[in-house]
Design a protein around this motif. Structure first.
Motif, PDB file in Angstrom:
ATOM      1  N   PRO A 188      -4.357  -3.290   2.451  1.00 35.62           N
ATOM      2  CA  PRO A 188      -4.727  -1.897   2.159  1.00 35.62           C
ATOM      3  C   PRO A 188      -6.179  -1.788   1.704  1.00 35.62           C
ATOM      4  O   PRO A 188      -6.750  -2.741   1.156  1.00 35.62           O
ATOM      5  CB  PRO A 188      -3.756  -1.501   1.047  1.00 35.62           C
ATOM      6  N   HIS A 246      -5.345  11.081   1.167  1.00 35.82           N
ATOM      7  CA  HIS A 246      -5.201  10.077   0.106  1.00 35.82           C
ATOM      8  C   HIS A 246      -6.483   9.979  -0.711  1.00 35.82           C
ATOM      9  O   HIS A 246      -6.948   8.896  -1.033  1.00 35.82           O
ATOM     10  CB  HIS A 246      -4.852   8.713   0.703  1.00 35.82           C
ATOM     11  N   GLY A 267       0.818  -1.205   0.000  1.00 34.48           N
ATOM     12  CA  GLY A 267       0.000   0.000   0.000  1.00 34.48           C
ATOM     13  C   GLY A 267       0.856   1.262   0.000  1.00 34.48           C
ATOM     14  O   GLY A 267       2.063   1.197   0.215  1.00 34.48           O
ATOM     15  N   PRO A 268       0.241   2.409  -0.224  1.00 30.20           N
ATOM     16  CA  PRO A 268      -1.180   2.560  -0.553  1.00 30.20           C
ATOM     17  C   PRO A 268      -1.489   2.133  -1.987  1.00 30.20           C
ATOM     18  O   PRO A 268      -0.625   2.204  -2.860  1.00 30.20           O
ATOM     19  CB  PRO A 268      -1.416   4.056  -0.360  1.00 30.20           C
ATOM     20  N   THR A 317      -7.010   4.420   0.577  1.00 36.68           N
ATOM     21  CA  THR A 317      -7.096   5.281  -0.606  1.00 36.68           C
ATOM     22  C   THR A 317      -8.569   5.494  -0.935  1.00 36.68           C
ATOM     23  O   THR A 317      -9.356   4.550  -0.936  1.00 36.68           O
ATOM     24  CB  THR A 317      -6.404   4.634  -1.817  1.00 36.68           C
ATOM     25  N   SER A 369     -10.537   9.067   3.031  1.00 38.36           N
ATOM     26  CA  SER A 369      -9.223   9.032   3.651  1.00 38.36           C
ATOM     27  C   SER A 369      -8.566  10.403   3.580  1.00 38.36           C
ATOM     28  O   SER A 369      -8.312  10.919   2.486  1.00 38.36           O
ATOM     29  CB  SER A 369      -8.333   8.008   2.936  1.00 38.36           C
ATOM     30  N   PRO A 412      -2.628   1.872   4.895  1.00 41.97           N
ATOM     31  CA  PRO A 412      -3.101   3.010   4.094  1.00 41.97           C
ATOM     32  C   PRO A 412      -4.496   2.789   3.511  1.00 41.97           C
ATOM     33  O   PRO A 412      -4.853   1.682   3.110  1.00 41.97           O
ATOM     34  CB  PRO A 412      -2.060   3.121   2.982  1.00 41.97           C
TER      35      PRO A 412
END
Length: 441
Positions: free
Chosen positions: A327, A387, A231-232, A367, A384, A365
């Motif tokens: 992720p 992101h 990730g991300p 996204t 997020s 992470p």
């Protein structure tokens, strides 16, 4: 795989063979304590007959197997052995299986056909549920997944621990699933509520798979739960080529167009395979998808107002993905959260808070791609910070322009002007630092 795997007719060995043809059994204690912990009259003879009838020494068979290329610890119940009931020896074998999984860093697959706690062992049998629950907690703390296969019947403590307590739950069609067994339910109880299909509708079962598809399904789930992508993750590309909107209201109208690509189209284009987690909100999808041979967790809104149940499903997905270091990709598309009286009674505010907290607290992470409407708290719960990306046919606003006009006590003719003032266009979101960029087609 044969039809014998439907219902309680499948033996533990048949269930194991269906998902892991290569299997090594873990040793288990064969000697019974005479009379059991209560000295129950006739219990020794009952167990001896069960051993002769099934060829098994207890109600579970545990070992290590290869399920479609993923090594896992398997716990398979033998329903023919006293209804797959859980006693002290059963609990000991299950505990040892979980310890083995942690020692070897392996996932666990429970193949469950159990009527619950064993009556002949009284409270000693019931306390095995606490013993099992302790092992479930320790497996989670180790970051290892647990998949339950409801081969049925699955009732009582078998459902309330290994079944409902698993990270993901798949079931064979028509299997009896529920806390109350058939002999102790209230008179007139709806029988559908105690089936795999009923539990699927209630959001307690994630997927129903055919007997013929059980092996591939277990392999798919294990692959997705044990092979995280780095990730991300990159956001998907836009599925529609449109110019950026000139005005705020044009952005709103474009995001509301009926033929705009929705979440299902984005998921189908982005993932080569998917496994769903249950959601009783028809406008929300969540689960795990395969991208370039690696697993990504996803939550995707489908353009409708998200219900409290939808937010709870999203929270479950995000927390599970975080624990398994997978992720997360969120696709945001909602006019907002449900705001009717029923949603309030169902705790919509608390459900949103749980989702926002889950996303904010993620160690892995997350996204976000805004693919349509981004309405107020219903959208921000799955966004997020830092992101977030947007498509050219989307907008994001503190609230819909029509509602903003009402709150500000403006006239209906001020909607377009207010939309511009809200600076909700994709390019506005990038300029304001809300989004990192506009994804290309």
């Amino acid at each position: 795989m044969t039809a014998a795997l439907t219902g309680s007719s499948a033996t533990a060995r048949e269930l194991i063979a269906a998902v892991a043809p290569v299997f090594t059994e873990l040793p288990g204690r064969d000697a019974f304590a005479t009379g059991g912990p209560l000295g129950w009259s006739g219990y020794d003879d009952t167990r001896a007959r069960a051993r002769t009838r099934t060829g098994e020494s207890e109600a579970v068979v545990c070992g290590i197997g290869d399920a479609g290329g993923t090594e896992a610890v398997l716990i398979a119940f033998e329903f023919g052995f006293l209804g797959g009931s859980i006693g002290e020896d059963t609990g000991e074998r299950i505990e040892n299986a979980f310890i083995t999984a942690r020692d070897l860093s392996l996932p666990v697959v429970s193949l469950i056909a159990s009527g619950g706690s064993r009556m002949q062992e009284g409270m000693h049998a019931l306390t095995q549920l606490q013993r099992i629950a302790r092992q479930l907690v320790r497996l989670r703390a180790a970051g290892l997944p647990h998949l339950a296969v409801l081969a049925g019947p699955v009732t009582g403590g078998g459902w309330a621990t290994l079944g409902a307590g698993a990270d993901a739950r798949v079931a064979l069609p028509g299997v009896q699933v529920g806390f109350a067994g058939s002999r102790i339910r209230p008179p007139g109880a709806d029988p559908h509520a105690y089936t795999a299909e009923g539990q699927l509708a209630a959001g307690q079962v994630d997927e129903i798979v055919s007997a013929a598809g059980l092996g591939p399904a277990v392999a798919r789930w294990l692959s997705l739960l044990t092979r995280p992508a780095p990730g991300p993750v990159e956001p998907p590309r836009a599925l529609r080529a449109v110019p950026l909107p000139d005005t705020g209201w044009q952005a709103v109208e474009r995001a509301r167009e009926a033929d705009r690509p929705r979440a299902d189209a984005y998921l189908a284009a982005h993932f080569s395979a998917r496994a769903p987690l249950a959601s009783t909100d028809p406008g929300l999808r969540c689960g795990f998808g395969l991208r370039d041979g690696r697993s990504v967790a996803f939550v995707a809104q489908g353009g409708t107002a998200t219900s409290p149940a939808g937010f709870r499903a999203a929270t479950r997905l995000v927390l599970l993905a975080d624990r398994l270091s997978i992720p997360v990709l969120t696709l945001v598309d909602t006019p907002g959260a449900e705001n009717g009286a029923e949603a309030e009674r169902d705790g919509v505010g608390a459900a949103i808070a749980e989702t926002i907290t889950a996303v904010a607290g993620c160690r892995i992470p997350v996204t976000t791609l805004l693919i349509g409407e981004g309405g107020s708290g219903g959208a921000v719960a799955l966004t997020s910070p830092g992101h977030t990306w947007v498509t050219p046919d989307s907008y994001y606003s503190v609230i819909a322009p029509e509602l903003a006009v009402a709150i500000l006590k403006r006239g209906s003719g001020d909607v377009r002007t207010t939309a511009d003032q809200l600076r909700l266009r994709p390019q506005d979101l990038v300029e304001l630092g809300i989004a990192r960029g506009i994804v290309p087609v």
